[in-house]
Design an enzyme around this catalytic site. Structure first.
Site, PDB file in Angstrom:
ATOM      1  N   LYS A   1      41.028  -6.433  31.378  1.00  0.00           N
ATOM      2  CA  LYS A   1      41.061  -5.423  30.318  1.00  0.00           C
ATOM      3  C   LYS A   1      39.675  -4.803  30.153  1.00  0.00           C
ATOM      4  O   LYS A   1      38.658  -5.500  30.213  1.00  0.00           O
ATOM      5  CB  LYS A   1      41.519  -6.082  29.013  1.00  0.00           C
TER       6      LYS A   1
ATOM      7  N   LEU B   1      41.354   0.051  20.532  1.00  0.00           N
ATOM      8  CA  LEU B   1      42.073  -1.204  20.779  1.00  0.00           C
ATOM      9  C   LEU B   1      42.801  -1.731  19.545  1.00  0.00           C
ATOM     10  O   LEU B   1      43.166  -2.898  19.487  1.00  0.00           O
ATOM     11  CB  LEU B   1      41.128  -2.296  21.302  1.00  0.00           C
TER      12      LEU B   1
ATOM     13  N   SER C   1      47.339  -4.245  22.389  1.00  0.00           N
ATOM     14  CA  SER C   1      46.395  -3.315  22.982  1.00  0.00           C
ATOM     15  C   SER C   1      46.094  -3.587  24.453  1.00  0.00           C
ATOM     16  O   SER C   1      45.506  -2.746  25.133  1.00  0.00           O
ATOM     17  CB  SER C   1      45.080  -3.328  22.193  1.00  0.00           C
TER      18      SER C   1
ATOM     19  N   ILE D   1      43.935  -9.673  18.437  1.00  0.00           N
ATOM     20  CA  ILE D   1      43.539  -9.831  17.042  1.00  0.00           C
ATOM     21  C   ILE D   1      44.707  -9.548  16.099  1.00  0.00           C
ATOM     22  O   ILE D   1      44.586  -9.682  14.884  1.00  0.00           O
ATOM     23  CB  ILE D   1      42.323  -8.945  16.704  1.00  0.00           C
ATOM     24  N   GLY D   2      45.847  -9.144  16.688  1.00  0.00           N
ATOM     25  CA  GLY D   2      47.035  -8.905  15.874  1.00  0.00           C
ATOM     26  C   GLY D   2      48.318  -9.006  16.678  1.00  0.00           C
ATOM     27  O   GLY D   2      49.404  -8.824  16.145  1.00  0.00           O
ATOM     28  N   GLY D   3      48.151  -9.268  17.973  1.00  0.00           N
ATOM     29  CA  GLY D   3      49.298  -9.336  18.874  1.00  0.00           C
ATOM     30  C   GLY D   3      49.023  -8.688  20.205  1.00  0.00           C
ATOM     31  O   GLY D   3      49.929  -8.467  21.008  1.00  0.00           O
ATOM     32  N   SER D   4      47.770  -8.389  20.489  1.00  0.00           N
ATOM     33  CA  SER D   4      47.414  -7.525  21.610  1.00  0.00           C
ATOM     34  C   SER D   4      47.581  -8.133  22.991  1.00  0.00           C
ATOM     35  O   SER D   4      47.561  -7.417  23.985  1.00  0.00           O
ATOM     36  CB  SER D   4      45.961  -7.033  21.456  1.00  0.00           C
TER      37      SER D   4
END
Length: 539
Positions: A136, A185, A211, A232-235
């Protein structure tokens, strides 16, 4: 630099590196000028396989663990395999727009090191000897920019590699490309004004998720087996689920993050993590066993001292959550999980697995807490970056930050208060989990199968575990079927739920994968991956 100038720089770098693939790896199959159809079919995977050369296809279709063994045994040499995956990445880019930059020079250098080591020592240089690795874009690579899909950072040149990248190089990995992400992102979708939309190889009218958008698409289409994402939230988990692959969000500190840590240095209200995405559950477990053997916590002040300790339970109680009570999943998601449970109850597993319902605890509140802590500056950093470049905020950036009522500028006092609310929720959830008597929870990853572009308004199914810092893995369990009809009798609970339900038809999500999320409490990563392995083998 303006957004126009940054985009020109971005495209020039990408296209120059694309041409370099043909120059570095001598092959009759040239990819830089390869023509693809103007209209890409919904399912891009067959087209991808038809466009690569016959020789390359043979390598690309070797199962990942078999490919690794062939490289470690010397049956296959690392240099030609690196060339295959570099060329495949270019083809993938032309079909689903998933790469920011190709790395043929690095691929050749590290592949040569692997081959030379094998020739000199008669053994592989590590557990990932010669194995291709996609990365990434946010990860630092020496001498290359890390811009986080932010025009303001297009020339943010790095002086060293990320700690995790250096560790994987020692283990024998061969980096061959860098992959796309959405603006800043901060979205579970895949659009950025810098590169455009990364599409889903299973259904190119859909997003690949985000992301870690490019990683999901690269692995799904067959141009990579192992990649690095962040979450950080589901990326990591969302693109893994959307693209029908495997992904892993570790407990914070188990995988070194320095060199891929934060767009806003010093931020730590919500812990971001880095981790692997792969075409195989076994690859992810090998990744963790190998990384922790390096004791990278000695090189990264943010990594915790830990060692991978395999678990062999006699009995596991698995709680299943079909609906978080706020946004109801679409029919194929609920159907696929119910079928999965039924299949596992009948399967011959290596230990006893008992399933029972799991009741969520105020997941709507978790969404409010975490979205109020993503940008404690009220989104000022994003506003400044957009002002500096002139780039317009995407609708997803507006949704999560600039127009989010939960996103406010905190004083020191109010930030402490918000973090106290976070901490109390974490403490209450730990008790809630224990009271329900489960070891593991399985549940949807997103309340849909993949994502219609520019429609996401909620990622509560994943971000609750970021708030709690619980490790979670993703595995594919099925696809949307024509029989997954919309429940016309369902009455939405709220405006958010209604907007989500209005999107659904089996035709819209045709061929889209459904991914299962497997969650355990903090520091129980070994159990999360054990369950993913056992379940995936039983599938």
């Amino acid at each position: 630099m303006t957004d126009y100038e940054a985009r020109k720089t971005y495209i020039a770098r990408r296209d120059e590196s694309m041409r370099l693939v043909d120059q570095v790896f001598d092959s009759p199959f040239k990819v830089a000028d390869l023509k693809v159809p103007d209209e890409i079919p919904l399912d891009a995977k067959p087209l991808f396989l038809s466009l690569v050369s016959d020789d390359d296809r043979k390598i690309l279709q070797i199962p990942p663990m078999e490919l690794l063994e062939k490289l470690k045994s010397g049956t296959l040499k690392a240099v030609p395999v690196a060339g295959v995956f570099c060329r495949a990445a270019v083809v993938a880019q032309k079909l689903v727009n998933c790469c920011t930059e190709f790395l043929p020079d690095l691929a050749l250098m590290y592949a040569k090191k692997a081959d030379e080591y094998m020739e000199k020592n008669g053994k592989p240089m590590g557990p990932f000897h010669g194995f291709p690795l996609s990365i990434k874009e946010l990860y630092a690579l020496e001498g290359r920019a890390a811009h986080w899909e932010n025009p303001d950072l297009i020339n943010n040149m790095q002086t060293d590699n990320a700690v995790l990248v250096n560790g994987l190089l020692e283990l024998g990995c061969v980096p061959f490309c860098r992959t796309t992400a959405p603006q800043f992102l901060m979205s579970i979708e895949s659009f950025s004004p810098m590169h455009g939309l990364t599409t889903n190889p299973h259904n190119t009218s859909l997003s690949s998720g985000g992301s870690s958008a490019g990683e999901g698409a690269m692995i799904a289409i067959g141009a990579s087996h192992l990649g690095l994402g962040s979450d950080i939230g589901g990326s990591i988990r969302v693109p893994a689920a959307c693209c029908g692959i495997y992904g892993y969000r570790p407990t914070n500190g188990r995988v070194p993050i320095t060199g891929a840590d934060s767009l806003t240095p010093g931020y730590n209200a919500i812990a971001g993590v880095v981790g692997p995405m792969a075409s195989s559950a076994d690859l992810i477990t090998l990744f963790m066993e190998s990384i922790e053997s390096l004791e990278l916590w000695k090189r990264d002040t943010f990594a915790e001292r830990s060692a991978w300790v395999p678990v062999n339970p006699k009995e596991v109680t698995v709680g299943y959550l079909l609906d978080d009570g706020h946004v109801k999943p679409h029919p194929p998601v609920e159907r696929a999980i119910k079928e999965f449970i039924s299949k596992m109850e009948k399967a011959q597993l290596p230990f006893t697995v008992k399933f029972k319902p799991f009741t969520p605890m105020q997941h709507e509140e978790a969404w409010k807490i975490i979205t109020g802590l993503y940008f404690p500056d009220g989104g000022q950093f994003l506003k400044d970056a957009l002002t500096n470049s002139g780039e317009k905020a995407t609708d997803q950036t507006k949704m999560i930050a600039l127009e989010n009522p939960n996103c406010v500028e905190h004083s020191v006092k109010s930030l402490y208060a918000a973090q106290d609310v976070r901490n109390k929720y974490k403490t209450a959830y730990q008790k809630h989990w224990k009271d329900q008597g489960v070891d593991v929870v399985i549940m949807p990853t997103v309340p849909s199968a993949a994502i219609v572009p520019n429609t996401t308004k909620y990622w509560g199914y994943t971000c609750v575990w970021n708030l709690l810092d619980y490790p979670a893995t993703i595995m594919p369990i099925g696809k949307v079927q024509e029989s997954d009809k919309k429940d016309e009798s369902y009455t939405p609970r709220n405006d958010l739920d209604k907007a989500h339900q209005d999107l659904y038809s089996p035709e819209t999500y045709a061929n889209a994968p459904v991914g299962l999320q497997i969650v355990t409490p903090r520091w129980n990563d070994e159990l999360a991956l054990k369950m993913m392995e056992v379940f995936s083998h039983a599938m």
